[in-house]
Design a protein around this motif. Structure first.
Motif, short mmCIF file in Angstrom:
data_model
loop_
_atom_site.label_atom_id
_atom_site.label_comp_id
_atom_site.label_asym_id
_atom_site.label_seq_id
_atom_site.Cartn_x
_atom_site.Cartn_y
_atom_site.Cartn_z
N MET A 1 0.61 -1.30 0.02
CA MET A 1 0.12 -0.25 -0.05
C MET A 1 0.89 1.12 0.28
O MET A 1 1.69 1.15 0.97
CB MET A 1 -1.03 0.12 1.71
N SER A 2 0.66 2.48 -0.96
CA SER A 2 1.13 3.19 -1.01
C SER A 2 0.97 4.58 0.51
O SER A 2 -0.25 4.84 0.93
CB SER A 2 1.03 4.08 -2.11
N ASP A 3 1.53 5.53 0.32
CA ASP A 3 1.47 6.58 1.41
C ASP A 3 1.45 7.61 0.86
O ASP A 3 1.08 8.66 1.27
CB ASP A 3 2.95 6.51 2.24
N ARG A 4 1.50 7.63 -0.11
CA ARG A 4 0.56 8.97 -1.00
C ARG A 4 -0.62 9.66 -0.31
O ARG A 4 -1.26 8.36 -0.98
CB ARG A 4 1.46 8.63 -2.77
N LYS A 5 -0.54 10.38 -1.03
CA LYS A 5 -1.27 11.26 -0.69
C LYS A 5 -2.18 11.45 -1.96
O LYS A 5 -1.33 11.57 -3.08
CB LYS A 5 -1.65 12.37 0.16
N PRO A 6 -3.65 11.38 -2.13
CA PRO A 6 -4.64 11.69 -3.08
C PRO A 6 -4.20 13.74 -4.01
O PRO A 6 -3.71 14.09 -3.08
CB PRO A 6 -6.32 11.05 -3.10
N PRO A 7 -3.99 13.80 -4.70
CA PRO A 7 -4.24 15.60 -5.40
C PRO A 7 -5.07 16.09 -4.42
O PRO A 7 -5.96 15.50 -4.46
CB PRO A 7 -3.56 14.90 -6.46
N PRO A 8 -4.84 16.91 -4.14
CA PRO A 8 -5.53 17.70 -3.71
C PRO A 8 -6.59 18.76 -4.03
O PRO A 8 -7.61 18.15 -3.85
CB PRO A 8 -4.78 18.85 -2.60
N HIS A 9 -5.93 18.85 -6.25
CA HIS A 9 -6.86 19.44 -6.83
C HIS A 9 -7.33 18.25 -7.78
O HIS A 9 -6.53 19.05 -8.86
CB HIS A 9 -6.96 20.91 -6.96
N PRO A 10 -8.06 17.28 -7.99
CA PRO A 10 -7.44 16.33 -9.22
C PRO A 10 -8.22 16.93 -10.27
O PRO A 10 -6.89 16.63 -11.51
CB PRO A 10 -8.07 14.61 -9.09
N GLU A 11 -9.38 17.74 -10.35
CA GLU A 11 -9.75 18.35 -11.30
C GLU A 11 -8.88 19.31 -12.10
O GLU A 11 -8.98 19.15 -13.58
CB GLU A 11 -11.07 19.07 -11.27
N LEU A 12 -8.41 20.47 -11.27
CA LEU A 12 -6.88 21.33 -11.64
C LEU A 12 -6.16 20.25 -12.57
O LEU A 12 -5.63 20.92 -13.92
CB LEU A 12 -7.07 22.25 -10.83
N ALA A 13 -6.08 19.84 -11.98
CA ALA A 13 -4.58 18.91 -12.52
C ALA A 13 -5.18 18.49 -14.06
O ALA A 13 -4.10 18.06 -14.91
CB ALA A 13 -4.15 17.07 -11.29
N TRP A 14 -5.81 17.51 -14.39
CA TRP A 14 -6.45 17.04 -15.64
C TRP A 14 -6.43 18.24 -16.63
O TRP A 14 -6.24 18.10 -17.76
CB TRP A 14 -7.71 16.01 -15.05
N THR A 15 -7.10 19.35 -15.98
CA THR A 15 -6.86 20.31 -16.76
C THR A 15 -5.94 21.05 -17.42
O THR A 15 -5.73 21.24 -18.21
CB THR A 15 -8.12 21.30 -16.29
N LEU A 16 -5.35 21.06 -16.44
CA LEU A 16 -4.20 21.61 -16.56
C LEU A 16 -2.84 20.47 -17.60
O LEU A 16 -2.16 20.89 -18.82
CB LEU A 16 -2.61 21.58 -15.22
N ALA A 17 -3.01 19.50 -17.39
CA ALA A 17 -2.81 18.30 -18.49
C ALA A 17 -3.43 17.96 -19.85
O ALA A 17 -2.22 18.12 -20.20
CB ALA A 17 -2.95 16.80 -17.44
N ALA A 18 -4.57 18.94 -19.92
CA ALA A 18 -5.37 18.52 -20.89
C ALA A 18 -4.94 20.09 -21.99
O ALA A 18 -4.04 20.29 -23.17
CB ALA A 18 -6.25 18.89 -21.11
N GLU A 19 -4.18 21.05 -21.26
CA GLU A 19 -3.42 22.25 -21.44
C GLU A 19 -2.84 22.56 -22.37
O GLU A 19 -2.18 22.84 -23.44
CB GLU A 19 -3.85 23.87 -20.92
N LEU A 20 -2.03 21.68 -21.22
CA LEU A 20 -0.24 21.93 -21.79
C LEU A 20 -0.27 20.91 -23.33
O LEU A 20 0.51 21.09 -24.20
CB LEU A 20 0.24 20.83 -20.80
N ARG A 21 -1.28 20.15 -23.45
CA ARG A 21 -0.43 18.80 -24.43
C ARG A 21 -0.97 19.42 -25.81
O ARG A 21 -0.21 19.38 -26.71
CB ARG A 21 -1.63 18.00 -24.39
N ALA A 22 -2.61 20.68 -25.79
CA ALA A 22 -2.70 21.68 -26.78
C ALA A 22 -1.89 22.78 -26.58
O ALA A 22 -1.75 22.19 -28.15
CB ALA A 22 -4.16 21.35 -26.51
N ILE A 23 -0.54 23.11 -25.66
CA ILE A 23 -0.19 23.91 -26.24
C ILE A 23 1.36 23.50 -26.83
O ILE A 23 1.44 23.94 -27.37
CB ILE A 23 0.29 24.87 -24.68
N PHE A 24 1.57 22.28 -26.21
CA PHE A 24 2.61 21.88 -26.73
C PHE A 24 2.54 20.74 -28.53
O PHE A 24 3.55 21.53 -28.91
CB PHE A 24 3.01 20.39 -26.33
N ARG A 25 1.30 21.08 -28.26
CA ARG A 25 0.68 20.26 -29.56
C ARG A 25 1.33 21.38 -30.97
O ARG A 25 1.88 21.66 -31.85
CB ARG A 25 -0.28 19.52 -29.81
N LYS A 26 0.33 22.87 -30.52
CA LYS A 26 0.73 23.81 -30.73
C LYS A 26 1.33 24.20 -31.68
O LYS A 26 2.48 24.71 -32.34
CB LYS A 26 -0.62 24.40 -30.77
#
Length: 150
Positions: free
Chosen positions: A1-26
């Motif tokens: 079992m992992s001692d890592r805590k879940p990220p505090p803002h998973p929705e924000l991280a998901w949005t940032l990841a999507a935006e990063l991918r789109a920006i890097f692609r462009k």
């Protein structure tokens, strides 16, 4: 079992990841436009990059590396030879085989393309971002570098 805590803002991280991918692609597409690779197919670029990374290779070994038939690889390599970006020479260890390698013309073309992309990005940053924004970008790059650290 992992001692890592879940990220505090998973929705924000998901949005940032999507935006990063789109920006890097462009960004990648815009840089590619500046560097002159637009007239090559993705398969041709893959072969050139493989030769750059691994050195000279036979059509058969290139085909294996790219998971395709040698006949299909020949159709990719032939236009590269005709354009002078690669050349074939007899394999010294097996004269029946031909080693495909990069030419000085390719190396010059590659260097010019990289310089054009660097110049474009440098100019774009200088023209579109204030000094303070450039400093913020530097800090953002440090964060991005942390994302890819092992």
């Amino acid at each position: 079992m992992s001692d890592r805590k879940p990220p505090p803002h998973p929705e924000l991280a998901w949005t940032l990841a999507a935006e990063l991918r789109a920006i890097f692609r462009k960004l990648k597409l815009r840089a590619r436009e500046q560097g002159g690779r637009s007239d090559l197919t993705l398969s041709q670029v893959a072969v050139l990059l493989r030769l750059e990374q691994d050195g000279a290779a036979t059509v058969s070994s290139l085909a294996r590396a790219e998971a395709m038939r040698p006949q299909s690889m020949s159709a990719i390599v032939t236009p590269l030879q005709e354009s002078g970006l690669v050349r074939g020479v007899p394999d010294p260890s097996d004269g029946r085989q031909t080693l495909i390698s990069l030419t000085p013309k390719y190396l010059k073309w590659l260097e010019e393309g990289r310089a054009a992309r660097q110049d474009w990005l440098t100019t774009t940053i200088s023209q579109k971002l204030s000094f303070q924004e450039q400093e913020k970008l530097r800090e953002g790059l440090k964060l991005l570098a942390r994302l890819i650290e092992d």
